[in-house]
Design a protein around this motif. Structure first.
Motif, PDB file in Angstrom:
ATOM      1  N   PRO A  31      29.377 -77.363 121.689  1.00  0.00           N
ATOM      2  CA  PRO A  31      29.532 -77.076 123.117  1.00  0.00           C
ATOM      3  C   PRO A  31      30.874 -76.411 123.384  1.00  0.00           C
ATOM      4  O   PRO A  31      31.746 -76.334 122.516  1.00  0.00           O
ATOM      5  CB  PRO A  31      29.467 -78.474 123.745  1.00  0.00           C
TER       6      PRO A  31
ATOM      7  N   GLU B  13      21.684 -83.062 120.931  1.00  0.00           N
ATOM      8  CA  GLU B  13      22.376 -82.120 121.804  1.00  0.00           C
ATOM      9  C   GLU B  13      22.820 -82.801 123.092  1.00  0.00           C
ATOM     10  O   GLU B  13      23.896 -82.501 123.618  1.00  0.00           O
ATOM     11  CB  GLU B  13      21.464 -80.937 122.103  1.00  0.00           C
TER      12      GLU B  13
ATOM     13  N   LEU C  75      26.717 -82.817 124.257  1.00  0.00           N
ATOM     14  CA  LEU C  75      27.155 -82.312 125.553  1.00  0.00           C
ATOM     15  C   LEU C  75      27.890 -83.370 126.368  1.00  0.00           C
ATOM     16  O   LEU C  75      28.655 -83.037 127.276  1.00  0.00           O
ATOM     17  CB  LEU C  75      25.949 -81.799 126.351  1.00  0.00           C
TER      18      LEU C  75
END
Length: 373
Positions: A268, A121, A125
């Motif tokens: 995202p 993650e 991002l």
């Protein structure tokens, strides 16, 4: 350097091909001495020569070979493309984070994958969407429940179906004690999107009335930044399929969306929606879409929503907040670039401590895409 070597190899192949063609033509002429006139070169060979020449001219025009004594100059890249490469998960963004990427791709083949979804993650991002690990097995909960609820608003969520290792809380009751509004208590969520408390609200029954009055249909949609999927859950009860883009950010949002029988898209806000052009009836942008997003990234998001919406589809900005002055000078004109019809446009002051301090306002807007452009 790699591009120059490739170009030189292409030039060499073109030279060899040209020589072969010349030799073929020459040999054909020698083998037929009785014909004083030269044999014409076949049309398909002429076409191949033109193609080779055009390719070489195109490459040398856009990427000329550097002098032997100097280094190759870097090609000029438009500034907006550079910005997008930093915001969007394309391969070039991964080059900016080699240590994170190396750590993520370091694992033992043919064994269990590391429990590091937070690392993946972090890369996502940062605009690097790494390829999935191809030779390790995703760990699953040791004793999951034998059945899952069909109701998207079950009385409770099963703790046993989540790997809690990477989360500070180890149960849904812990999450609910921290903040009941996080979305992990379905009975608490069941009233959301159904009541009208202020001009900013757009209850789902009213949304369907608006669509029906416009002779439009709601069947498919995307909820951008949809948390635990409560909007998709409510729309499911109306026989509407909504996919939810969500990030975990320390809480099991994606797991809960799936436990409710819905489709989570782990993506995202800056990622291109994994949906084909012009196929969605509705795109909703929830509280995650607000003034903290860089203006350029927000512009990309809005125009990607336009890309996936069909003509006559709806874009719903639900409680978008920004500074009042920025709404008038920046975000209002930015939204106006879409050229959508304003079905609803309501603003109100954001009265929490942060909103009062920053002079923020909420915007709720329902916009309809023109049928044709």
């Amino acid at each position: 350097m790699g591009f120059t070597m490739g170009l030189n190899l292409l030039l060499l192949m073109a030279m060899v091909a040209t020589n072969i063609l010349s030799l073929y033509h020459l040999s054909s002429t020698i083998q037929t001495p009785k014909s004083p006139a030269p044999q014409p070169v076949p049309d398909h060979l002429i076409h191949q020569l033109h193609t080779i020449r055009a390719t070489i001219n195109h490459l040398t025009r856009h990427h000329p070979s550097p002098p032997a004594t100097t280094k190759a100059a870097k090609p000029t890249i438009p500034s907006d493309l550079l910005l997008y490469s930093q915001l969007s998960p394309i391969a070039s963004s991964c080059h900016n984070h080699p240590e994170l990427l190396h750590k993520y791709m370091t694992y033992t083949p043919f064994s269990l994958c590391p429990l590091d979804s937070d690392l993946a993650e972090s890369l996502t991002l940062r605009g690097c969407h790494p390829l999935p690990r191809r030779r390790c097995f995703t760990k699953t909960p040791p004793k999951p429940t034998s059945s899952l609820p069909q109701d998207p608003f079950p009385s409770s969520l099963p703790d046993a179906n989540v790997l809690w290792t990477k989360y500070s809380c180890k149960s849904f009751s812990c999450l609910n004690r921290q903040n009941l509004n996080l979305g992990f208590d379905p009975p608490h969520e069941v009233v959301n999107f159904m009541t009208y408390k202020s001009e900013l609200d757009l209850p789902i029954p009213q949304l369907f009335q608006i669509a029906k009055a416009a002779n439009s249909v709601l069947r498919l949609g995307v909820d951008i930044g949809g948390g635990t999927g409560s909007f998709a859950a409510r729309m499911k009860l109306y026989n509407v399929t909504i996919i939810t883009t969500t990030m975990n950010l320390g809480i099991p949002n994606n797991e809960v969306v799936a436990l409710r029988g819905l489709v989570p898209i782990h993506a995202p806000l800056q990622q291109r929606l994994p949906v084909f052009d012009g196929v969605m009836d509705l795109v909703r942008c929830g509280h995650a879409v607000n003034r903290w997003i860089p203006v350029t990234a927000l512009e990309f998001l809005l125009f990607d929503a336009d890309r996936v919406l069909r003509g006559g589809g709806y874009l719903w900005l639900d409680h978008f907040f920004s500074k009042g002055a920025d709404l008038d000078k920046v975000f209002g004109p930015l939204i106006g670039k879409l050229g959508y019809r304003k079905v609803k446009w309501a603003t109100a002051s954001k009265n929490d401590s942060g909103g009062l301090k920053n002079g923020e306002v909420y915007l709720s807007a329902l916009l309809q895409k023109p049928v044709s452009k």
